[in-house]
Design a protein around this motif. Structure first.
Motif, PDB file in Angstrom:
ATOM      1  N   ARG A   1       0.855  -1.180   0.000  1.00 41.44           N
ATOM      2  CA  ARG A   1       0.000   0.000   0.000  1.00 41.44           C
ATOM      3  C   ARG A   1       0.897   1.238   0.000  1.00 41.44           C
ATOM      4  O   ARG A   1       0.819   2.078   0.870  1.00 41.44           O
ATOM      5  CB  ARG A   1      -0.887   0.054   1.245  1.00 41.44           C
ATOM      6  N   HIS A   2       1.796   1.297  -0.992  1.00 43.57           N
ATOM      7  CA  HIS A   2       2.713   2.439  -1.031  1.00 43.57           C
ATOM      8  C   HIS A   2       1.939   3.706  -1.316  1.00 43.57           C
ATOM      9  O   HIS A   2       0.992   3.694  -2.063  1.00 43.57           O
ATOM     10  CB  HIS A   2       3.759   2.252  -2.134  1.00 43.57           C
ATOM     11  N   GLU A   3       2.381   4.779  -0.727  1.00 40.90           N
ATOM     12  CA  GLU A   3       1.784   6.089  -1.019  1.00 40.90           C
ATOM     13  C   GLU A   3       2.266   6.565  -2.367  1.00 40.90           C
ATOM     14  O   GLU A   3       3.430   6.433  -2.694  1.00 40.90           O
ATOM     15  CB  GLU A   3       2.185   7.117   0.044  1.00 40.90           C
TER      16      GLU A   3
ATOM     17  N   GLY B   1      -1.442  14.721  -7.455  1.00 39.71           N
ATOM     18  CA  GLY B   1      -2.628  14.417  -6.662  1.00 39.71           C
ATOM     19  C   GLY B   1      -2.333  13.784  -5.304  1.00 39.71           C
ATOM     20  O   GLY B   1      -2.816  14.255  -4.278  1.00 39.71           O
ATOM     21  N   PRO B   2      -1.526  12.714  -5.274  1.00 40.99           N
ATOM     22  CA  PRO B   2      -1.277  12.042  -3.991  1.00 40.99           C
ATOM     23  C   PRO B   2      -0.673  12.967  -2.938  1.00 40.99           C
ATOM     24  O   PRO B   2      -1.021  12.900  -1.759  1.00 40.99           O
ATOM     25  CB  PRO B   2      -0.291  10.933  -4.380  1.00 40.99           C
ATOM     26  N   ARG B   3       0.212  13.868  -3.366  1.00 36.81           N
ATOM     27  CA  ARG B   3       0.832  14.791  -2.419  1.00 36.81           C
ATOM     28  C   ARG B   3      -0.207  15.806  -1.904  1.00 36.81           C
ATOM     29  O   ARG B   3      -0.238  16.140  -0.716  1.00 36.81           O
ATOM     30  CB  ARG B   3       1.995  15.485  -3.119  1.00 36.81           C
ATOM     31  N   VAL B   4      -1.061  16.277  -2.814  1.00 36.59           N
ATOM     32  CA  VAL B   4      -2.132  17.196  -2.413  1.00 36.59           C
ATOM     33  C   VAL B   4      -3.030  16.519  -1.386  1.00 36.59           C
ATOM     34  O   VAL B   4      -3.381  17.096  -0.353  1.00 36.59           O
ATOM     35  CB  VAL B   4      -2.970  17.626  -3.641  1.00 36.59           C
ATOM     36  N   ALA B   5      -3.379  15.255  -1.685  1.00 33.46           N
ATOM     37  CA  ALA B   5      -4.283  14.527  -0.794  1.00 33.46           C
ATOM     38  C   ALA B   5      -3.661  14.376   0.593  1.00 33.46           C
ATOM     39  O   ALA B   5      -4.324  14.561   1.620  1.00 33.46           O
ATOM     40  CB  ALA B   5      -4.585  13.154  -1.391  1.00 33.46           C
ATOM     41  N   LYS B   6      -2.351  14.063   0.628  1.00 24.70           N
ATOM     42  CA  LYS B   6      -1.670  13.841   1.896  1.00 24.70           C
ATOM     43  C   LYS B   6      -1.646  15.131   2.722  1.00 24.70           C
ATOM     44  O   LYS B   6      -2.003  15.136   3.899  1.00 24.70           O
ATOM     45  CB  LYS B   6      -0.247  13.363   1.601  1.00 24.70           C
ATOM     46  N   LEU B   7      -1.238  16.228   2.080  1.00 18.43           N
ATOM     47  CA  LEU B   7      -1.184  17.510   2.784  1.00 18.43           C
ATOM     48  C   LEU B   7      -2.566  17.914   3.281  1.00 18.43           C
ATOM     49  O   LEU B   7      -2.742  18.373   4.405  1.00 18.43           O
ATOM     50  CB  LEU B   7      -0.633  18.598   1.863  1.00 18.43           C
ATOM     51  N   GLY B   8      -3.567  17.738   2.403  1.00 11.67           N
ATOM     52  CA  GLY B   8      -4.917  18.132   2.759  1.00 11.67           C
ATOM     53  C   GLY B   8      -5.432  17.357   3.963  1.00 11.67           C
ATOM     54  O   GLY B   8      -6.056  17.901   4.866  1.00 11.67           O
TER      55      GLY B   8
ATOM     56  N   MET C   1     -10.156  20.475  -5.085  1.00 18.14           N
ATOM     57  CA  MET C   1     -10.749  20.279  -3.768  1.00 18.14           C
ATOM     58  C   MET C   1     -11.126  18.824  -3.540  1.00 18.14           C
ATOM     59  O   MET C   1     -11.202  18.364  -2.408  1.00 18.14           O
ATOM     60  CB  MET C   1     -11.956  21.199  -3.602  1.00 18.14           C
ATOM     61  N   LYS C   2     -11.358  18.099  -4.638  1.00 18.71           N
ATOM     62  CA  LYS C   2     -11.703  16.677  -4.472  1.00 18.71           C
ATOM     63  C   LYS C   2     -10.479  15.833  -4.169  1.00 18.71           C
ATOM     64  O   LYS C   2     -10.584  14.777  -3.557  1.00 18.71           O
ATOM     65  CB  LYS C   2     -12.408  16.151  -5.711  1.00 18.71           C
ATOM     66  N   PHE C   3      -9.291  16.329  -4.594  1.00 17.47           N
ATOM     67  CA  PHE C   3      -8.069  15.582  -4.277  1.00 17.47           C
ATOM     68  C   PHE C   3      -7.923  15.431  -2.762  1.00 17.47           C
ATOM     69  O   PHE C   3      -7.481  14.406  -2.272  1.00 17.47           O
ATOM     70  CB  PHE C   3      -6.824  16.307  -4.796  1.00 17.47           C
ATOM     71  N   TYR C   4      -8.294  16.502  -2.047  1.00 16.81           N
ATOM     72  CA  TYR C   4      -8.134  16.484  -0.597  1.00 16.81           C
ATOM     73  C   TYR C   4      -8.904  15.328   0.031  1.00 16.81           C
ATOM     74  O   TYR C   4      -8.536  14.817   1.077  1.00 16.81           O
ATOM     75  CB  TYR C   4      -8.660  17.775   0.022  1.00 16.81           C
ATOM     76  N   SER C   5     -10.024  14.992  -0.587  1.00 20.13           N
ATOM     77  CA  SER C   5     -10.891  14.016   0.065  1.00 20.13           C
ATOM     78  C   SER C   5     -10.516  12.574  -0.259  1.00 20.13           C
ATOM     79  O   SER C   5     -11.134  11.649   0.246  1.00 20.13           O
ATOM     80  CB  SER C   5     -12.350  14.285  -0.313  1.00 20.13           C
ATOM     81  N   ALA C   6      -9.504  12.381  -1.105  1.00  9.57           N
ATOM     82  CA  ALA C   6      -9.097  11.007  -1.413  1.00  9.57           C
ATOM     83  C   ALA C   6      -8.513  10.345  -0.170  1.00  9.57           C
ATOM     84  O   ALA C   6      -7.796  10.979   0.598  1.00  9.57           O
ATOM     85  CB  ALA C   6      -8.067  11.010  -2.535  1.00  9.57           C
TER      86      ALA C   6
END
Lengths: 70, 485
Positions: A68-70, B94-101, B259-264
């Protein structure tokens, strides 16, 4: 993820982008041969949409296989 | 029974139904935003695919895309190109945005910018750019709905009244805080749109020409210039390519997507969504067929407004049963208006939270914020309605204009995500110069080499950021930054 992985994904993205704009699409700017009834330039876009998807799918599977890598 | 009676009846019934479902969904919109992307965990990729697809199918897809293939021919492939290239940005950031959010509880784009650069002014600038770009996007939905109403009622409801109705429905949706179209409604609507698009695209070319291949051979015989670049209107490769790039990279900057990236729930979910994203471009293929079909059909009497080509084909030429026409129109209308509601809601949230929040509404109560958001929905939709009345020449051009502006957020977002060495003054100068230059090129000058002005503005933007980084050193008064990222 290692360097090769990022390099290959980046390369895939770059090639797909260039294929859909100048200069990549120049070589496909023709009507003949028609494929599936579509003029060749139309088919060219249909084809690269698929290549982009398949490449991303492979990148996804490689990245997330097992873990489950980020 | 009278045909137009059936058409109007179906349209109004469907609309009433959607409005009813939307108003019943009162107060659920915040939690459902999360389920939208993160829902991938529970609902599986196939369902997620349709849910997101409903968002792609807006007035732009149904009216703008066939309009462009009818008017220009091959340059309309730019839509296939940029739609399928958008996920590259989503995949990368996207993944970085989601993590920060997730970690810091961001809601808007401006939240992230303000927090990272420790500058409310910069967050406001991002908010202003976002709102300025969202308004023309909203205009497309309202203008599209106006065209659809006009067609559905055979001109009984004129364009201005149809657009006004759309504006009222959009405002009513959001005003009553029932942001419809998320979850199951969106799933059903997404499937319906896809079925309708493919049915229309294939059956129109079948009825008029005896098949897609046959249609293209006939176009090739009489008007081959439509089938290759530069198309019938002589669009150069420079404009085509830069339009693709600006749209592909601007795509992920849209506040309503960002804004939807945050909710992932994880980077994995977002990547999975982005993997399937290129397939959305396939959904638009049959809609391009309809535009191509119109090239020969209307070769003697060209349409006054190319965005109406799908409507004219379906209503006047292809001889469908009124039931099909009614379903088609009401589906497209509902799509335009649910997208419109989403855009209006996003623009209002951004305006109130990022722009008013740090200034005139500093320390305002929760209640005041909610009420300001509602009134902003009304105000922004009204502005979009007035723009729609100005009768924009092409829905696609409107969207392209909006993309040129939203892409100016790119450097500051990249800075916040991946390049901590970028300073606030540099990205602020870049975004300011880029946006102003873009607006000047759009409205006063013309764009050099005929390229999409967004690319020049973007180059200027990046150039200014780089120069500022090198030349303008942080002032001596600047505190030594202990802020860690």
């Amino acid at each position: 993820m290692n360097k090769t992985y990022h390099l290959l994904t980046g390369l895939h993205f770059a090639v797909c982008t260039l294929a859909m704009i100048w200069p990549g699409a120049l070589i496909a700017n023709r009507i003949e041969p028609t494929v599936l009834g579509l003029p060749f330039l139309f088919f060219w876009y249909i084809l690269w949409m698929l290549i982009l998807f398949v490449g991303m799918w492979v990148a996804f599977v490689v990245r997330h296989r097992g873990g489950r890598h980020e | 029974m009278n045909d137009s009676f059936i058409v109007v009846g179906i349209t109004l019934t469907y609309l009433a139904l959607v409005l009813w479902v939307g108003l019943r969904a009162r107060g659920q919109e915040n939690s459902s935003l999360e389920g939208y992307v993160a829902g991938g965990r529970h609902v599986g990729v196939v369902i997620l695919f349709f849910i997101l697809g409903a968002e792609i199918f807006s007035a732009f897809a149904f009216l703008g895309a066939p309009g462009w293939s009818y008017q220009h021919g091959a340059p309309a492939f730019y839509i296939l190109a940029y739609l399928s290239l958008i996920p590259i940005t989503i995949w990368a950031m996207g993944p970085r945005v989601a993590k920060l959010g997730r970690e810091r509880g961001y809601l808007t784009q401006g939240d992230m910018i303000t927090d990272h650069y420790q500058s409310k002014t910069l967050g406001m600038l991002a908010g202003v750019i976002g709102v300025l770009a969202l308004v023309p996007y909203l205009t497309i939905q309202i203008a599209g709905a106006g065209l659809l109403f006009q067609a559905a009622t055979d001109g009984l409801i004129p364009f201005w009244l149809g657009a006004l109705l759309a504006f009222l429905v959009v405002a009513a949706y959001v005003f009553c805080s029932g942001l419809n179209g998320i979850g199951w409604t969106n799933l059903l609507q997404g499937i319906m749109m896809i079925v309708i698009a493919w049915f229309l695209g294939l059956s129109i070319s079948e009825r008029l020409y005896g098949g897609v291949g046959e249609m293209f051979s006939q176009i090739q015989l009489t008007m081959p210039e439509y089938l290759t670049m530069p198309g019938a209107t002589g669009m150069n490769w420079g404009y085509f390519s830069t339009a693709v790039l600006v749209s592909a990279f601007g795509g992920a900057m849209w506040p309503h997507l960002f804004m939807k990236f945050y909710s992932a729930d994880s980077g994995k979910t977002l990547r999975k969504v982005s993997v399937f994203y290129p397939l959305y471009a396939y959904l638009l293929v049959p809609l391009l067929f309809i535009g191509f079909a119109g090239i020969l059909t209307f070769s003697d009497t060209p349409l006054e407004r190319s965005d109406t080509v799908l409507l004219r084909m379906v209503m006047d030429v292809a001889n469908f049963s009124p039931w099909v026409i009614g379903l088609m129109l009401s589906g497209a209308l509902a799509a335009a208006m649910s997208t419109g509601a989403n855009l209006a809601h996003t623009a209002a949230v951004v305006l109130v939270r990022d722009v008013f929040g740090p200034t005139m509404m500093k320390g305002a109560s929760e209640k005041a914020v909610v009420s300001a958001t509602r009134w902003s929905v009304l105000g922004l939709s009204l502005i979009a309605y007035l723009f729609a009345l100005a009768n924009p020449s092409s829905l696609v051009l409107l969207l392209l204009g909006a993309y040129g502006l939203i892409v100016q957020l790119f450097p500051m977002v990249i800075g916040a995500l991946f390049m901590p060495q970028l300073r606030r003054a540099s990205v602020m100068a870049g975004a300011l110069f880029g946006s102003l230059a873009y607006l000047l090129m759009e409205f006063a000058w013309s764009s050099p080499l005929g390229w999409h002005a967004g690319v020049w503005a973007m180059l200027l933007n990046v150039g200014v950021v780089t120069a500022w980084q090198w030349l303008v050193k942080p002032a001596l008064t600047a505190p030594t930054s202990t802020h860690s990222h």
